[in-house]
Design a protein around this motif. Sequence first.
Motif, PDB file in Angstrom:
ATOM      1  N   LEU B 383      -1.183   2.863  11.328  1.00 35.11           N
ATOM      2  CA  LEU B 383      -1.295   3.564  10.048  1.00 35.11           C
ATOM      3  C   LEU B 383       0.075   3.995   9.542  1.00 35.11           C
ATOM      4  O   LEU B 383       0.340   3.952   8.335  1.00 35.11           O
ATOM      5  CB  LEU B 383      -2.224   4.774  10.172  1.00 35.11           C
ATOM      6  N   ALA B 386       1.651   0.993   8.123  1.00 40.26           N
ATOM      7  CA  ALA B 386       1.045   0.610   6.853  1.00 40.26           C
ATOM      8  C   ALA B 386       1.313   1.647   5.770  1.00 40.26           C
ATOM      9  O   ALA B 386       0.751   1.532   4.682  1.00 40.26           O
ATOM     10  CB  ALA B 386      -0.448   0.421   7.033  1.00 40.26           C
ATOM     11  N   GLY B 430       3.924  -3.178   0.001  1.00 43.14           N
ATOM     12  CA  GLY B 430       3.185  -2.176   0.749  1.00 43.14           C
ATOM     13  C   GLY B 430       1.748  -2.597   0.993  1.00 43.14           C
ATOM     14  O   GLY B 430       1.240  -2.499   2.107  1.00 43.14           O
ATOM     15  N   ALA B 431       1.095  -3.119  -0.062  1.00 40.76           N
ATOM     16  CA  ALA B 431      -0.302  -3.503   0.097  1.00 40.76           C
ATOM     17  C   ALA B 431      -0.430  -4.716   1.008  1.00 40.76           C
ATOM     18  O   ALA B 431      -1.336  -4.778   1.852  1.00 40.76           O
ATOM     19  CB  ALA B 431      -0.926  -3.795  -1.269  1.00 40.76           C
ATOM     20  N   LEU B 432       0.479  -5.674   0.851  1.00 37.55           N
ATOM     21  CA  LEU B 432       0.458  -6.840   1.743  1.00 37.55           C
ATOM     22  C   LEU B 432       0.664  -6.403   3.183  1.00 37.55           C
ATOM     23  O   LEU B 432      -0.041  -6.846   4.098  1.00 37.55           O
ATOM     24  CB  LEU B 432       1.565  -7.820   1.354  1.00 37.55           C
ATOM     25  N   ALA B 434       0.126  -3.423   4.463  1.00 35.54           N
ATOM     26  CA  ALA B 434      -1.026  -2.669   4.956  1.00 35.54           C
ATOM     27  C   ALA B 434      -2.121  -3.629   5.397  1.00 35.54           C
ATOM     28  O   ALA B 434      -2.697  -3.485   6.479  1.00 35.54           O
ATOM     29  CB  ALA B 434      -1.535  -1.732   3.875  1.00 35.54           C
ATOM     30  N   ALA B 435      -2.381  -4.653   4.575  1.00 33.65           N
ATOM     31  CA  ALA B 435      -3.411  -5.627   4.948  1.00 33.65           C
ATOM     32  C   ALA B 435      -3.038  -6.301   6.258  1.00 33.65           C
ATOM     33  O   ALA B 435      -3.887  -6.497   7.139  1.00 33.65           O
ATOM     34  CB  ALA B 435      -3.574  -6.653   3.835  1.00 33.65           C
ATOM     35  N   LEU B 438      -3.523  -3.814   9.214  1.00 35.54           N
ATOM     36  CA  LEU B 438      -4.933  -3.546   9.488  1.00 35.54           C
ATOM     37  C   LEU B 438      -5.559  -4.751  10.174  1.00 35.54           C
ATOM     38  O   LEU B 438      -6.362  -4.624  11.096  1.00 35.54           O
ATOM     39  CB  LEU B 438      -5.683  -3.214   8.203  1.00 35.54           C
TER      40      LEU B 438
END
Lengths: 313, 640, 218
Positions: B383, B386, B430-432, B434-435, B438
């Motif tokens: 986390l 991410a 950031g979103a890439l 985070a994906a 995860l």
Amino acid sequence: MDYSLFIISTLQFLALLVSAPAVVGLIRLLKARAQGRRGASLLQPYRDLRKLWRKDEQVSEDASWLFRVAPLISAASVILTTSMLPVLHVTVLGPGSDMILAIYILMLSRAMLVLSSLEGGSVFGGMGGSRDSMISVLIEPALLLSIFSLAALAGSTELSSTAQFISQGGYLIIGPTLILAAASFCITTLAENARLPFDNPATHLELTMVHEAMVLEYSGRSLALMEYSSWLKLTVFITILVNGFLPWGISSALDPLSLALASLAFIFKLILALGLIALLESQMAKMRLFRLPNLLTTSFTLALLALMAFYIL
Amino acid sequence: MVMVSFLACLVLLPLAVFLFSLIYRGRYVYIIAALSASAAVLALPAVMIWGPGVLDIPFGSVFGAYSLRLGELSAAFLSFSALVFMSICLHRFGSDTDMDRPLPVSQLPLLMLFCSTALMSDDIFLLLLSWEGLSLSTFLLCGFQRENGKHSWRYFAITHMGGLVILCAVLFLAQHSGSFLVSDWNGSAAAMGVFSSSIIMILLLLGFGTKLGLIPFQVWMPGLYQNSPPHSVALVSAVSSNVAVFLLVKLGYSYFVASESSVTLALVIMGLASVSAIYAALQALVQDAPMRVLAYSSMKNMSLVVLMLGLSMLFSAHGATVAASLSLLTALLHTLYHSLFKSLSVLGVSDAQEIVGSEHFIGMGGLARHHSLLSVLFLIGVLSMAALPPFNGFVSEWLMIQSMMEGFALGAEPYRMALPLGVAVLGLSGALGAAAYLRLYGLMFLGRPRRHLEFKSVNGSSLMSIGVLSVACLASGAFAVPLISVLSPSVTAMVGHPTGIVLSPPFTLGEIDPLVIVVALSIMVLITAVCRGRNKNVNRSRTWDCGSDLGPDMQYSAMSFSQPVAKVFHTVLGTRSGIVEGRLFPASNFPDHFWERVYLPLSKSYLDLSRAVRRLQGGSVQSYLGYILAVLMVLMVALR
Amino acid sequence: MTEIMMNSLNILAVGILLASLMAMTTPRMGQLIRIFTLQSLMLAGMAALVGYQTGSEHLYIIASIIVLLKVFIIPRFLNYSIERIKVKRELEPLLGIPGSLLLSAAIVVLAYFVTEPVISLTEVITRNCLAISLAVTLIGLLLMITRRKAMTEVIGLLMMENGLFLAVISTSHGMPLIVEMGIFFDVLVAVIIMGMFAFRINETFETSDTSILKRLRY
């Protein structure tokens, strides 16, 4: 500490929490009416929640501790975001009203959803999770940019300050920047909350599911929490849309008259937004998954244009 | 006087431990190595209590006396690096395979020594020496003679090329300013002119970029991360990135005074860093082994750090010093935080690999049910990586967005358009990322085991070291405000703010203490948990299987999870799909473009050139004599 | 009063830009023509507003000619042609929709960057529209580059022309009337001729895909 401010901000926070199921119920009702059906009552989502709350919970044999913790964190982070929203009055209960922070906290909720989707070990969950990741990858830049353009316009990322600034700025502030940013934010709202044309909230067809696939393994109270947090998230987004991009009517004084006006204005705008969503959903078909980048890039371009308009004009 | 002895202690302790580790070679050598860092952990408190320290060692090289200096900034870097180093040693002590793949242990205290001297050294000889020493000792730790030799040699070649470039830049600066002490260089850029100072900046970026894995220097990373001992990987990605960023900032800002004309340079740096960050995040999402994901994650984070450095240059070129110091501070803070969460995740992955006995996602899954504690601690690392609240990765990424928002300080300059684009880059990468992280967690820890395995247990001291790091991840984020107020005077001084103001949040836009977020979030989780209450009727049952039995392979796999994104970005990734021989299903692979299109042609043309040159080298005495005759004749004619 | 005027001019200008971007996203011919009509209508509105603001009356005439020509005659003609050639949709564009949208956004940024020095020099109230008009022109060109059907090329050209016209209105409040009349006439004739060409291409090759025209080399 001003007690009346505290009471007002607590009340508006609680009101949002309580009305979240009704918001979804209203969309469903309006959608049914638009399609010529009678539709279920506004209170149906509350009944659904009550039913789920009483039920036993089934947990997959493959799932770990995270499966039961994820709904808690997910719901908690959406509730925390709710406490950061000015609804009727510009004060908020939570830690400030920074929109960037709100987006990041909502991302935590989304991350929990994606993780829990992999818990069951079924194909559906992973499918939902991976599609959801794709959508979130594509909306994130647009979302941040539309907040950025709002901040550029009003000089702050705090929703309280932008609402105050815009609502007191007169009609001249309705310029290209605000309109374009609002349009971009509308698209991201639909995408973030798994509404049509991104995802069909009313189906369990494996070809189209995104959000429903992720919570497929949940039942009982955990499902209730998951459902509730997704409804609340929709309410949060609509509140940001309504109070960030057309905040007229929001009150910064404490007298009863302006508060009453503010609540009338808010309810009116809320219903307007919900009606639009319902109308859109009964007019539109779900898009094919790999057509979604087109729409999401449109949202990004709109947000970028909003900023360009701010800089050029 | 206290600080002088403290500094001496910082140098002498690792040295003593190094000498001892040459004699003693038991299992406890890792504990002893951890000891070598014990003094360095206290560097930041020591500086806060006694103030900055200077130690001049009277005997020196031809370049003059050795000089060590410990300020707030270097102390913070030293403390964080040492903490990470200690946890890594502790973890190594606990992990089971001690005897299978022994590390060249005496390198560990040596690495700590080089790390301290590199962070503290003020004279360039010591600085270059310890930088090279750091490269060498990490190279040796990564093991150059086993099956992974190829990747270590790649690392060796690329970082040493970088070292050479740094050497050029530093020597030029020393020659130009007439001093071998970095602290004497302040303001020498004014005499140098914009062009040459920009060239130096580019050289420094290239030099340290090789270690940070900026595009196109990342080719060594995935292979090295996957094939080296995990503890060496953790050291490379945490400790030496820390040192690299610190030296880059220290050398860069010691002479670089931004002027109006360095805007282009800043924009170019920001552009390259953005490309690098997005590329890295995309690659992280499609890798098939956890360590490779972590490699690209390091690349992404370091690119973001360089992006912030570029932003800070942009701001200071415009004279917006507050914004410039905020972005520089963010870059440094992110580096520190990165060393914590990255070492945490590398160690976690190493434990998971030990348990499962596989280095690929194919054999993983379902670890969380049997190793709850490990899975909780590793989740904290994921986390943080991410950038999700309330952990430290989030705090620094949030500060990054804040610094971008400071773009209003630029007024009406046309290049302010770069800032919203920067925000978009942060959002996308950031979103890439985070994906990707995860997915990493989900595939390793959640779901059903993809292979039947004997689950081994994890050693207590390994868990303890991971626990220390995860607490550090939470605490360093929550207490960001005190940390910022300690660091900000030296950062603002570096940017050249006349008064050395103290940055403190409230910054202009965000006005929330991260600690408040931590508290608020935990309160909310507690309330929700209480509301849900204890539901007694929780039944375990099988996952809904549509009437057929779900086998271990009937889950989303690594590649199927990333397929939608890979399809959307197929032009960037250059996806190649097809049916691989011996498998039933079509599979995609993602070739390393840079290796195939840049490095291989380069090395091929170099070989061709050498082959051409070899033709001249016939080997017979007569031909050499002939060359001499020819050269003589040409010279005589030319110099007539 | 001036501020309201400024605001509505700005909204119209952005609307014109938005119409160009919308044209990039749609593969349908009918929709493309409607977007063009809308854009021309907004352009006419802009001309009228600028005329009202500056008091130069010939801009009213120009606005009405725009309405007549670009809102009624040319769209009618285009609709008629697509019905005759039976082209309802664009083929798969050479560059996907996300790609061309992002490229258009980049063009907008570039246009802003390029015109910024000029903008800060002039005093005209509509000077801000210069960047937008440059962007509209370039996006029209991009439309012609990325699409293949002959009719789309015509619309791209018309949108380029709209962009140029926006530039003229916004910087110098229009050219002398006679010059503008000439330009309108040129555009009309050009559209008709290109329509004819589209028929011819369609008859000869049984497609109106212009990338087929490469075959003429042989």
